[in-house]
Scaffold this motif. Sequence first.
Motif, PDB file in Angstrom:
ATOM      1  N   ILE A 311       3.178   7.746  -1.296  1.00  0.00           N
ATOM      2  CA  ILE A 311       3.503   6.521  -2.031  1.00  0.00           C
ATOM      3  C   ILE A 311       4.623   5.804  -1.283  1.00  0.00           C
ATOM      4  N   ASN A 312       4.376   4.537  -0.944  1.00  0.00           N
ATOM      5  CA  ASN A 312       5.437   3.687  -0.413  1.00  0.00           C
ATOM      6  C   ASN A 312       6.056   2.917  -1.574  1.00  0.00           C
ATOM      7  N   ARG A 313       7.347   3.100  -1.793  1.00  0.00           N
ATOM      8  CA  ARG A 313       8.010   2.512  -2.968  1.00  0.00           C
ATOM      9  C   ARG A 313       9.291   1.798  -2.533  1.00  0.00           C
ATOM     10  N   GLN A 314       9.490   0.609  -3.093  1.00  0.00           N
ATOM     11  CA  GLN A 314      10.717  -0.147  -2.848  1.00  0.00           C
ATOM     12  C   GLN A 314      11.760   0.238  -3.896  1.00  0.00           C
ATOM     13  N   VAL A 315      12.908   0.723  -3.430  1.00  0.00           N
ATOM     14  CA  VAL A 315      14.017   1.090  -4.326  1.00  0.00           C
ATOM     15  C   VAL A 315      15.268   0.358  -3.842  1.00  0.00           C
ATOM     16  N   ASN A 316      15.738  -0.579  -4.657  1.00  0.00           N
ATOM     17  CA  ASN A 316      16.930  -1.383  -4.304  1.00  0.00           C
ATOM     18  C   ASN A 316      16.769  -2.042  -2.943  1.00  0.00           C
ATOM     19  N   GLY A 317      15.554  -2.541  -2.707  1.00  0.00           N
ATOM     20  CA  GLY A 317      15.294  -3.258  -1.472  1.00  0.00           C
ATOM     21  C   GLY A 317      14.998  -2.381  -0.278  1.00  0.00           C
ATOM     22  N   ASN A 318      15.052  -1.051  -0.454  1.00  0.00           N
ATOM     23  CA  ASN A 318      14.784  -0.131   0.645  1.00  0.00           C
ATOM     24  C   ASN A 318      13.460   0.589   0.426  1.00  0.00           C
ATOM     25  N   LYS A 319      12.709   0.742   1.503  1.00  0.00           N
ATOM     26  CA  LYS A 319      11.423   1.430   1.420  1.00  0.00           C
ATOM     27  C   LYS A 319      11.638   2.930   1.432  1.00  0.00           C
ATOM     28  N   GLN A 320      10.992   3.617   0.467  1.00  0.00           N
ATOM     29  CA  GLN A 320      10.998   5.068   0.426  1.00  0.00           C
ATOM     30  C   GLN A 320       9.561   5.563   0.485  1.00  0.00           C
ATOM     31  N   VAL A 321       9.359   6.675   1.159  1.00  0.00           N
ATOM     32  CA  VAL A 321       8.030   7.281   1.251  1.00  0.00           C
ATOM     33  C   VAL A 321       8.043   8.586   0.461  1.00  0.00           C
ATOM     34  N   LEU A 322       7.249   8.637  -0.611  1.00  0.00           N
ATOM     35  CA  LEU A 322       7.153   9.844  -1.444  1.00  0.00           C
ATOM     36  C   LEU A 322       5.956  10.657  -0.979  1.00  0.00           C
ATOM     37  N   GLN A 323       6.216  11.897  -0.561  1.00  0.00           N
ATOM     38  CA  GLN A 323       5.145  12.724  -0.018  1.00  0.00           C
ATOM     39  C   GLN A 323       4.744  13.857  -0.957  1.00  0.00           C
ATOM     40  N   ALA A 324       5.663  14.352  -1.728  1.00  0.00           N
ATOM     41  CA  ALA A 324       5.340  15.458  -2.648  1.00  0.00           C
ATOM     42  C   ALA A 324       4.717  14.885  -3.919  1.00  0.00           C
ATOM     43  N   VAL A 325       3.488  14.374  -3.786  1.00  0.00           N
ATOM     44  CA  VAL A 325       2.815  13.745  -4.923  1.00  0.00           C
ATOM     45  C   VAL A 325       1.484  14.446  -5.182  1.00  0.00           C
ATOM     46  N   ASN A 326       0.983  14.282  -6.392  1.00  0.00           N
ATOM     47  CA  ASN A 326      -0.357  14.755  -6.736  1.00  0.00           C
ATOM     48  C   ASN A 326      -1.021  13.699  -7.602  1.00  0.00           C
ATOM     49  N   LYS A 327      -2.182  13.985  -8.094  1.00  0.00           N
ATOM     50  CA  LYS A 327      -2.953  12.963  -8.822  1.00  0.00           C
ATOM     51  C   LYS A 327      -2.347  12.604 -10.175  1.00  0.00           C
ATOM     52  N   ASP A 328      -1.457  13.459 -10.679  1.00  0.00           N
ATOM     53  CA  ASP A 328      -0.810  13.159 -11.959  1.00  0.00           C
ATOM     54  C   ASP A 328       0.499  12.391 -11.792  1.00  0.00           C
ATOM     55  N   THR A 329       0.916  12.156 -10.546  1.00  0.00           N
ATOM     56  CA  THR A 329       2.156  11.420 -10.305  1.00  0.00           C
ATOM     57  C   THR A 329       2.044  10.005 -10.864  1.00  0.00           C
ATOM     58  N   LEU A 330       3.055   9.583 -11.650  1.00  0.00           N
ATOM     59  CA  LEU A 330       3.044   8.251 -12.242  1.00  0.00           C
ATOM     60  C   LEU A 330       3.536   7.211 -11.237  1.00  0.00           C
ATOM     61  N   LEU A 331       2.956   6.033 -11.328  1.00  0.00           N
ATOM     62  CA  LEU A 331       3.283   4.947 -10.408  1.00  0.00           C
ATOM     63  C   LEU A 331       4.181   3.919 -11.079  1.00  0.00           C
ATOM     64  N   LEU A 332       4.870   3.162 -10.234  1.00  0.00           N
ATOM     65  CA  LEU A 332       5.671   2.023 -10.682  1.00  0.00           C
ATOM     66  C   LEU A 332       5.049   0.748 -10.130  1.00  0.00           C
ATOM     67  N   PRO A 333       5.274  -0.396 -10.788  1.00  0.00           N
ATOM     68  CA  PRO A 333       4.769  -1.666 -10.245  1.00  0.00           C
ATOM     69  C   PRO A 333       5.193  -1.844  -8.788  1.00  0.00           C
ATOM     70  N   GLU A 334       4.262  -2.358  -7.981  1.00  0.00           N
ATOM     71  CA  GLU A 334       4.458  -2.635  -6.563  1.00  0.00           C
ATOM     72  C   GLU A 334       4.372  -1.396  -5.677  1.00  0.00           C
ATOM     73  N   ASP A 335       4.125  -0.207  -6.265  1.00  0.00           N
ATOM     74  CA  ASP A 335       3.893   0.970  -5.429  1.00  0.00           C
ATOM     75  C   ASP A 335       2.650   0.769  -4.569  1.00  0.00           C
ATOM     76  N   VAL A 336       2.694   1.334  -3.360  1.00  0.00           N
ATOM     77  CA  VAL A 336       1.537   1.320  -2.465  1.00  0.00           C
ATOM     78  C   VAL A 336       1.124   2.767  -2.223  1.00  0.00           C
ATOM     79  N   VAL A 337      -0.070   3.125  -2.694  1.00  0.00           N
ATOM     80  CA  VAL A 337      -0.603   4.477  -2.494  1.00  0.00           C
ATOM     81  C   VAL A 337      -1.400   4.477  -1.196  1.00  0.00           C
TER      82      VAL A 337
END
Length: 424
Positions: A311-337
């Motif tokens: 998941i590529n996620r914007q947090v306070n204007g900075n891009k973070q890459v979340l790797q420890a995810v599974n199919k039950d991981t909840l998303l936030l608006p503007e997330d890129v899977v």
Amino acid sequence: MPATRLPSIRSQKLSTASRTRTQAEYAIGAGDVLSIKVYDHEELTVKVRVTEGGAIDFPLIGQVYVGGLGISAAAERIEVALADGYIIEPQVTIFIEQFKSKKVVVLGPVHNPGLVELNGPITLLELLSQVGGLKDNAGQTATIKRQGNGTQENISINLDRLIRTGDPQQNIQIQGGDTVSIAEGAVCFITGEVNQPGEYLCARNATVLKILSLAGGFTERALESGMKINRTVNGVKHVVQHVDQDTLVQPDDVIIVPERTISKKEESLCYITGEVNRPGAYPCSRRMSILKLLTRAGGFTEKALESGIEINRQVNGNKQVLQAVNKDTLLLPEDVVVVPASAAKKEAVCYITGQVNRPGAYPCGRNTTVLKMVSLAGSFTGIAAESRIKINRMINGTKQVLEDVDHDTLVRPEDVIVVPESFF
């Protein structure tokens, strides 16, 4: 000289009766045709039809009432009459040539309801087969109304246990005069922006996601975040507003999927890219998970590396890459899977065959369920026996067949999910 009684003849009679399932199970009735033999007296071999009054005419002794008696009891009654001055220690065997006395009524969602004439002893499962089986809208219970001694007995049967497991306690013997009523299954309705709006079976613990899957998923114009449920409670209509795909539905619920009236720029969106069948932007409603977004995007392609989702996620204007995810991981608006392609190493797969729209091999990662595999395979066909799914699984080189499979059952790599055709 008195005739010698041969125990083997009596045991032979019991064995024959057991094989034909008439001994102690079938009560003789009007219209039945009986074949009667007396051991060592072939001149007394007769075929007789039971009268409306339950009697037969037998040589030497005349009229004998056998109506309502079992095979053994009727044979003994004839033996007693013959022993009264005619034959010493007579041995009588009875075989039912034609069963004409027993009728039952079958009502409800079966293919051929109505009056059924029984051709001998029959179980409930055999009776259901004889009337063409259950329709798709059949419920999970049957009620057998049985008259006896001036009172009516109501016997409740769990059809799900009967058909899925062959539970002998549910597969009871049917008797003449029974009325078998099959309950209609609970249904839910879905309307609006889905591909196949209509009425669907609504089993216990069914969710909005399950009904959506049956209805072919959302259309491109659907406003997922605006779903509502019209529900009637004690005759009063209620509108359930905060609905997502995990919401449990109840019988007769009407799920409404409205059309999007705002542009995607104004709506909260999530994005999915890479090895999915329909990459793009999708409404990102409350409690949107990776699994739900994958379902919206048509599932993985054959080249997807399921275990490598990020998941590529914007947090306070900075891009973070979340790797420890599974199919039950909840998303936030503007997330890129991001679903990457598999490398040279072959991704684990499972197989699904039978009554699904796209049988074949699909990625099979950790926590993959039967429902997920069905979703990847384009959902069930219209003739799928959803309650009788099996899994063929190799364990230590030995094939095992898992029978008690439901939609939440976890699958393993190389499992073969078999969805049979419905016979009812």
